[in-house]
Motif scaffolding. Structure first.
Motif: not given
Length: 331
Positions: A55, A57, A78, A81
């Motif tokens: 991910s 983040a 993942a 995005w």
């Protein structure tokens, strides 16, 4: 052009088979099913355990993903995005893989920085979109800017070697290939989709022209018709400018009577002229601005046909099929 991978986790043979039949480039499955998946099709098979989802983040996630890619690890961004972090990764790596859980996400991933990610990973939850994703993100090559050109000359010129490009696909009315005497001025030569009382239609075929002519290929490349080979991908163009990719199954070269067809369009600095040599036969057709096939035998000066004309200022020359910005004139 992005490659398409199907992540079949949890494993489901029906979904996997559908994805393979749709034309994905590879599959990601649990390691325990990798050997079985490899028996279904000759394509890349990756173990899910060796292709982790990551991910994005925070900025630190982006930096970690880049570090892992540079270390040779295969990671997938993942779903969820955002474009800017992916742009940053694409600017530094050509190994970016991104998950896309819908057709809209896949389109976005395929167009980032005008080249797209290296691979789009479609999860099993999006299997219903897999055919559309393959069609639009793998087969489509965007649009070709077609213009109406006015025919100025149609003249028999004797015998020559002409090329029939037989594809593995059934083409439809309005589709064909862009062919011309100059790479910067190509004519939309129609596929043999039309019936007549003497010859059956052959919708897989484009009777494309003389061996020396340029033909446009995927990814803004060209080659000579005489250099086409079975197994090669060619660009298929429709009258509305939409495009796709087809694979050649056979290339057929024979001596036939030929026609010289010349046409022109009005450019910023005056008329821009182009030409093409096509077989002198009723079944060979160009395309009108209305999208209708018109036989070369019926063409008259003043008629209009669809062509693609490059802006000379934008680099209209070619070197080994690639666009170059230099003064190259072809007549």
């Amino acid at each position: 052009m992005s490659r398409i991978y199907f992540r079949c986790v949890p494993y489901d043979k029906e979904s996997l088979t559908l994805a393979l039949e749709s034309g994905v480039d590879g599959v990601i499955v649990p390691a325990e099913h990798a050997a079985q998946a490899a028996t279904l099709s000759r394509c890349q098979v990756w173990a899910d355990e060796e292709t982790p989802l990551v991910s994005l983040a925070a900025k630190a996630d982006e930096e970690e993903a880049l570090s892992r890619m540079r270390a040779g690890e295969r990671v997938v961004l993942a779903s969820g995005w955002e474009v800017i972090p992916v742009e940053n990764l694409l600017a530094q790596s050509d190994q970016v893989l991104a998950e896309a859980a819908s057709l809209e996400q896949a389109r976005l991933a395929a167009g980032i920085l005008e080249r797209g990610v290296a691979g789009i990973v479609v999860p099993v939850t999006a299997v219903s979109d897999i055919k559309a994703i393959v069609a639009q993100c793998k087969l489509s090559q965007g649009e070709e800017p077609l213009v109406a050109a006015r025919v100025t000359r149609v003249e028999p010129v004797g015998l020559g070697h002409r090329v029939c490009a037989d594809t593995l696909s059934l083409l439809r009315r309005g589709q064909g290939m862009l062919v011309g005497n100059a790479s910067a001025f190509t004519f939309l030569v129609h596929a043999e989709t039309e019936h007549n009382e003497y010859v059956a239609s052959r919708p897989f075929r484009v009777n494309a022209g003389a061996v020396h002519a340029y033909v446009r290929l995927p990814h803004d490349r060209t080659t000579y018709l005489g250099e086409l080979r079975a197994g090669q991908e060619v660009l298929i163009v429709a009258a509305d400018g939409s495009t796709g990719v087809a694979t050649l199954g056979r290339v057929k070269i024979e001596v036939r009577p030929m026609l010289l067809i010349e046409a022109e369009v009005m450019g910023k600095a005056g008329p821009v002229r182009g030409a093409v040599f096509l077989q002198n036969a009723e079944t060979i057709r160009l395309v009108t601005p209305q999208g209708d096939p018109v036989s070369v035998v019926a063409l008259q000066p003043g008629d209009e046909v669809l062509c693609r004309v490059d802006d000379a200022a934008g680099g209209a020359g070619r070197h080994f099929g690639m666009r170059v910005a230099e003064d190259i004139r072809e007549v």
